[in-house]
Write a protein that holds these residues in place. Structure first.
Motif, PDB file in Angstrom:
ATOM      1  N   GLN A 132       2.301 -10.248   6.163  1.00  0.00           N
ATOM      2  CA  GLN A 132       2.591  -9.124   5.274  1.00  0.00           C
ATOM      3  C   GLN A 132       2.608  -9.574   3.817  1.00  0.00           C
ATOM      4  O   GLN A 132       2.063  -8.910   2.940  1.00  0.00           O
ATOM      5  N   TRP A 133       3.210 -10.736   3.554  1.00  0.00           N
ATOM      6  CA  TRP A 133       3.257 -11.283   2.200  1.00  0.00           C
ATOM      7  C   TRP A 133       1.847 -11.558   1.685  1.00  0.00           C
ATOM      8  O   TRP A 133       1.539 -11.275   0.528  1.00  0.00           O
ATOM      9  N   SER A 134       0.977 -12.076   2.547  1.00  0.00           N
ATOM     10  CA  SER A 134      -0.406 -12.354   2.139  1.00  0.00           C
ATOM     11  C   SER A 134      -1.130 -11.080   1.740  1.00  0.00           C
ATOM     12  O   SER A 134      -1.849 -11.055   0.736  1.00  0.00           O
ATOM     13  N   LEU A 135      -0.941 -10.008   2.511  1.00  0.00           N
ATOM     14  CA  LEU A 135      -1.570  -8.735   2.161  1.00  0.00           C
ATOM     15  C   LEU A 135      -1.004  -8.198   0.850  1.00  0.00           C
ATOM     16  O   LEU A 135      -1.748  -7.730  -0.013  1.00  0.00           O
ATOM     17  N   ASP A 136       0.308  -8.276   0.682  1.00  0.00           N
ATOM     18  CA  ASP A 136       0.926  -7.793  -0.556  1.00  0.00           C
ATOM     19  C   ASP A 136       0.405  -8.552  -1.771  1.00  0.00           C
ATOM     20  O   ASP A 136       0.141  -7.955  -2.820  1.00  0.00           O
ATOM     21  N   GLN A 137       0.251  -9.857  -1.645  1.00  0.00           N
ATOM     22  CA  GLN A 137      -0.277 -10.649  -2.753  1.00  0.00           C
ATOM     23  C   GLN A 137      -1.727 -10.270  -3.059  1.00  0.00           C
ATOM     24  O   GLN A 137      -2.131 -10.217  -4.218  1.00  0.00           O
ATOM     25  N   ALA A 138      -2.506 -10.010  -2.020  1.00  0.00           N
ATOM     26  CA  ALA A 138      -3.900  -9.605  -2.227  1.00  0.00           C
ATOM     27  C   ALA A 138      -3.971  -8.251  -2.933  1.00  0.00           C
ATOM     28  O   ALA A 138      -4.788  -8.057  -3.841  1.00  0.00           O
ATOM     29  N   LEU A 139      -3.114  -7.322  -2.534  1.00  0.00           N
ATOM     30  CA  LEU A 139      -3.092  -6.017  -3.195  1.00  0.00           C
ATOM     31  C   LEU A 139      -2.644  -6.154  -4.646  1.00  0.00           C
ATOM     32  O   LEU A 139      -3.194  -5.495  -5.540  1.00  0.00           O
ATOM     33  N   ALA A 140      -1.659  -7.004  -4.895  1.00  0.00           N
ATOM     34  CA  ALA A 140      -1.184  -7.223  -6.264  1.00  0.00           C
ATOM     35  C   ALA A 140      -2.289  -7.823  -7.126  1.00  0.00           C
ATOM     36  O   ALA A 140      -2.468  -7.428  -8.284  1.00  0.00           O
ATOM     37  N   ARG A 141      -3.056  -8.770  -6.569  1.00  0.00           N
ATOM     38  CA  ARG A 141      -4.177  -9.352  -7.313  1.00  0.00           C
ATOM     39  C   ARG A 141      -5.210  -8.293  -7.658  1.00  0.00           C
ATOM     40  O   ARG A 141      -5.717  -8.237  -8.772  1.00  0.00           O
ATOM     41  N   ALA A 142      -5.534  -7.442  -6.694  1.00  0.00           N
ATOM     42  CA  ALA A 142      -6.548  -6.413  -6.923  1.00  0.00           C
ATOM     43  C   ALA A 142      -6.098  -5.419  -7.986  1.00  0.00           C
ATOM     44  O   ALA A 142      -6.903  -4.940  -8.780  1.00  0.00           O
TER      45      ALA A 142
END
Length: 159
Positions: A75-85
């Protein structure tokens, strides 16, 4: 002669830990698919990374905690990816990231989580897709002024 039973016990413990890790890995892979990851190679790699990061944070024999932590890592990995985008800091904009996650999981964006994860920096195309599908409050928020209230306390005088 006493070294043999200890070696056998250590080998059995290692085999049991590997079996538990593979079970946790399958759970994380299933969770990543539910998060809209599509690429099997990326799912495999991300699941093993999540399990490895989770393994550093838990006791060796607690597979339930390992599974919980590995899913948190996914979940943290997805959140970080969304934040980067989106070009924001995930820890400073948690409501925006939660909305983006909801837009990804509930909306029909036409892209999977893979595109967000593999994107290394802010991407206006992906961000615009997310912004179009962000949940909006119904009815729209309309802030109003709050009138001053007198405080009353039980044990001492009001202010």
């Amino acid at each position: 002669m006493s070294a043999e039973p200890a070696a056998v016990a250590a080998a059995m413990a290692a085999a049991t830990a590997a079996h538990r890790a593979s079970e946790v890995g399958e759970t994380v892979k299933s969770y990543l698919r539910r998060l809209r990851f599509r690429d099997p190679a990326l799912i495999e790699r991300l699941a093993s990374e999540c399990v490895e990061r989770a393994r550093r944070r838990v006791a060796k024999l607690d597979s339930a905690e390992l599974s919980r932590r590995a899913i948190e890592e996914a979940q943290w990995s997805l959140d970080q990816a969304l934040a980067r985008a989106l070009g924001v800091n995930a820890s400073r904009e948690p409501s925006l990231i939660a909305g983006a996650r909801a837009a990804l999981l509930l909306g029909d964006l036409g892209v999977g989580a893979d595109e967000f994860y593999l994107n290394a920096s802010a991407n206006s195309v992906l961000a615009s897709l997310l912004y179009k599908h962000l949940p909006r409050p119904q009815p729209p928020e309309a802030p109003v002024a709050m009138h001053p209230q007198k405080l009353r306390f039980f044990l001492f005088k009001s202010v």
